[in-house]
Design a protein around this motif. Structure first.
Motif, short mmCIF file in Angstrom:
data_model
loop_
_atom_site.label_atom_id
_atom_site.label_comp_id
_atom_site.label_asym_id
_atom_site.label_seq_id
_atom_site.Cartn_x
_atom_site.Cartn_y
_atom_site.Cartn_z
N ILE A 100 -45.06 115.18 72.34
CA ILE A 100 -45.32 113.96 73.09
C ILE A 100 -44.87 114.06 74.54
O ILE A 100 -45.28 113.27 75.39
N ASN A 101 -44.00 115.03 74.87
CA ASN A 101 -43.53 115.23 76.25
C ASN A 101 -42.92 113.94 76.80
O ASN A 101 -43.35 113.41 77.82
N SER A 102 -41.92 113.45 76.08
CA SER A 102 -41.11 112.26 76.39
C SER A 102 -41.59 111.05 75.60
O SER A 102 -42.58 110.40 75.95
N VAL A 103 -40.87 110.74 74.54
CA VAL A 103 -41.25 109.65 73.65
C VAL A 103 -41.04 108.29 74.31
O VAL A 103 -41.77 107.33 74.03
N ARG A 104 -40.08 108.20 75.24
CA ARG A 104 -39.85 106.93 75.91
C ARG A 104 -40.88 106.69 77.01
O ARG A 104 -41.38 105.59 77.18
N LEU A 105 -41.23 107.74 77.73
CA LEU A 105 -42.26 107.61 78.76
C LEU A 105 -43.61 107.30 78.14
O LEU A 105 -44.42 106.56 78.72
N ARG A 106 -43.86 107.84 76.95
CA ARG A 106 -45.18 107.71 76.33
C ARG A 106 -45.14 106.94 75.01
O ARG A 106 -45.95 107.17 74.12
N CYS A 146 -44.86 113.62 63.20
CA CYS A 146 -43.81 114.51 63.68
C CYS A 146 -43.98 114.71 65.18
O CYS A 146 -45.05 115.13 65.64
N LEU A 147 -42.93 114.40 65.93
CA LEU A 147 -42.96 114.50 67.39
C LEU A 147 -42.03 115.61 67.86
O LEU A 147 -40.95 115.80 67.28
N GLN A 148 -42.46 116.29 68.91
CA GLN A 148 -41.60 117.28 69.55
C GLN A 148 -41.47 116.95 71.04
O GLN A 148 -42.27 116.21 71.60
N GLU A 149 -40.47 117.55 71.65
CA GLU A 149 -40.14 117.34 73.06
C GLU A 149 -39.99 115.84 73.35
O GLU A 149 -40.56 115.30 74.29
N CYS A 150 -39.17 115.21 72.52
CA CYS A 150 -38.95 113.76 72.67
C CYS A 150 -38.15 113.42 73.93
O CYS A 150 -38.28 112.32 74.46
N LYS A 151 -37.31 114.34 74.38
CA LYS A 151 -36.55 114.18 75.62
C LYS A 151 -35.71 112.91 75.61
O LYS A 151 -35.63 112.19 76.61
N SER A 152 -35.07 112.64 74.48
CA SER A 152 -34.32 111.41 74.35
C SER A 152 -33.20 111.57 73.33
O SER A 152 -33.39 112.21 72.30
N TYR A 179 -34.44 116.58 77.51
CA TYR A 179 -35.25 117.74 77.10
C TYR A 179 -35.11 117.99 75.60
O TYR A 179 -34.25 117.42 74.93
N ASN A 180 -36.02 118.81 75.09
CA ASN A 180 -36.08 119.13 73.66
C ASN A 180 -36.20 117.86 72.82
O ASN A 180 -36.74 116.86 73.27
N GLY A 181 -35.73 117.89 71.60
CA GLY A 181 -35.77 116.72 70.73
C GLY A 181 -36.93 116.73 69.77
O GLY A 181 -38.07 117.00 70.15
N LEU A 233 -28.75 128.28 70.06
CA LEU A 233 -28.96 127.78 71.41
C LEU A 233 -28.33 126.41 71.64
O LEU A 233 -28.19 125.98 72.80
N GLY A 234 -27.98 125.72 70.56
CA GLY A 234 -27.44 124.39 70.70
C GLY A 234 -28.49 123.37 71.12
O GLY A 234 -28.15 122.32 71.67
N HIS A 235 -29.75 123.68 70.86
CA HIS A 235 -30.85 122.79 71.24
C HIS A 235 -31.32 121.98 70.04
O HIS A 235 -31.25 122.44 68.91
N ALA A 236 -31.83 120.78 70.33
CA ALA A 236 -32.42 119.93 69.28
C ALA A 236 -33.87 120.35 69.07
O ALA A 236 -34.79 119.76 69.65
N ARG A 237 -34.08 121.37 68.25
CA ARG A 237 -35.41 121.95 68.07
C ARG A 237 -35.88 121.99 66.62
O ARG A 237 -36.94 122.52 66.33
N HIS A 238 -35.11 121.44 65.71
CA HIS A 238 -35.53 121.45 64.30
C HIS A 238 -34.90 120.27 63.57
O HIS A 238 -33.71 119.96 63.76
N VAL A 239 -35.70 119.62 62.76
CA VAL A 239 -35.18 118.64 61.81
C VAL A 239 -36.10 118.67 60.59
O VAL A 239 -37.29 118.97 60.71
N ALA A 240 -35.53 118.38 59.43
CA ALA A 240 -36.31 118.37 58.19
C ALA A 240 -36.09 117.05 57.46
O ALA A 240 -35.00 116.47 57.51
N GLY A 241 -37.15 116.58 56.80
CA GLY A 241 -37.07 115.38 55.98
C GLY A 241 -37.73 115.61 54.64
O GLY A 241 -38.63 116.45 54.53
N ARG A 242 -37.30 114.88 53.61
CA ARG A 242 -37.87 115.04 52.28
C ARG A 242 -38.45 113.72 51.79
O ARG A 242 -37.79 112.68 51.83
N LEU A 243 -39.70 113.79 51.34
CA LEU A 243 -40.39 112.63 50.79
C LEU A 243 -39.99 112.43 49.33
O LEU A 243 -39.43 113.33 48.69
N GLU A 244 -40.33 111.27 48.78
CA GLU A 244 -39.97 110.96 47.40
C GLU A 244 -40.67 111.87 46.39
O GLU A 244 -40.19 112.03 45.26
#
Length: 262
Positions: A10-16, A33-39, A65-67, A87-98
């Motif tokens: 999305i290249n900034s979730v707050r801007l967009r 799923c969004l990437q580059e949330c920058k927030s 940046y990242n997110g 790298l200490g970057h926010a570049r991965h998250v996982a979620g599990r559905l029911e």
């Protein structure tokens, strides 16, 4: 259960946030799923998204940046997040559905402009990130899982506007393509988009630098949807929402969709 999933840098979730809401209203994916949330996570406009039915979110954020974030109409619990390549970057998250399906959302480093790790630290970080992903999948073979995100590599010749012109351009160099292939093979991942659309040019990103991106059409398929073999046959309906590149103040990426009958 049938659900549709979309992935979008999305290249900034707050801007967009207005564009995210438009996608939610017009396309209504069950999982986004969004990437580059920058927030930071706490500043993602979740209440506005909840008003459209997206009551669940798992996310990792950083200021500016990242997110990465997974927004869902379906109940979702966090299933971890990795610090790939340390790298200490926010570049991965996982979620599990029911239904037990785990969704991995990745934002692989872009890698800078010079495809040489000795001259460009960012390129080395990108390769190390992919190597860490590969090793993780080898050590913990994924099952009943979907992997999506901006992987910042267009692997096939028909994933770029010109294979010959981009062979030495970061995102399509042979070493990147090989690293991505090793990562995919380590988890036995199936490229769902190309399973559904096996032939033809296919892009999900067009540079901001193009004066008329649509006419020039110098795109790359940087955004991907993969699935493990135990559920890949349940996937169908893959598509890329090219029209989103023409929305007001757009991201340079567009959403990629797939539907799963699970």
């Amino acid at each position: 259960m049938t659900f549709t999933l979309a992935t979008w840098n999305i290249n900034s979730v707050r801007l967009r946030e207005g564009l995210v809401e438009r996608l939610m209203r017009e396309e209504a994916p069950d999982v986004l799923c969004l990437q580059e949330c920058k927030s930071p996570v706490e500043k993602i406009p979740l209440e506005r998204f909840r008003a459209l039915g997206y009551d669940w979110m798992v996310a990792r954020g950083q200021k500016g940046y990242n997110g990465v974030a997974i927004l869902s109409k379906l109940p979702l619990v966090e299933a971890g997040a990795g610090d790939y390549a340390g790298l200490g970057h926010a570049r991965h998250v996982a979620g599990r559905l029911e239904n037990g399906v785990t969704i991995h959302n990745f934002y692989v480093p872009a890698g800078g402009d010079i495809p040489d790790r000795d001259e460009n630290e960012k390129f080395g970080q990108k390769l190390d990130f992919l190597t860490h992903m590969r090793d993780d999948f080898l050590a913990n073979r994924p099952e009943k899982a979907i992997l999506v995100g901006d992987l910042n590599i267009a692997p096939r010749e028909d994933d770029v506007w010109s294979h010959k012109a981009l062979l030495k351009i970061v995102s399509h160099t042979p070493i990147e393509v090989e690293h991505l292939a090793q990562t995919r093979d380590a988890g036995n991942w199936v490229d769902v988009t190309r399973q559904d659309i096996p032939e033809g040019q296919l892009y999900s990103w067009w540079s901001y630098r193009a004066r008329d991106w649509d006419a020039a059409d110098k795109g790359r398929r940087l955004d991907h949807v993969w699935a493990t073999p135990d559920i890949s046959n349940a996937a169908h309906g893959s598509r890329i929402l090219r029209a989103a590149r023409s929305w007001e103040q757009p991201s340079d990426h567009v959403p990629v969709f797939a539907t799963f009958d699970l």
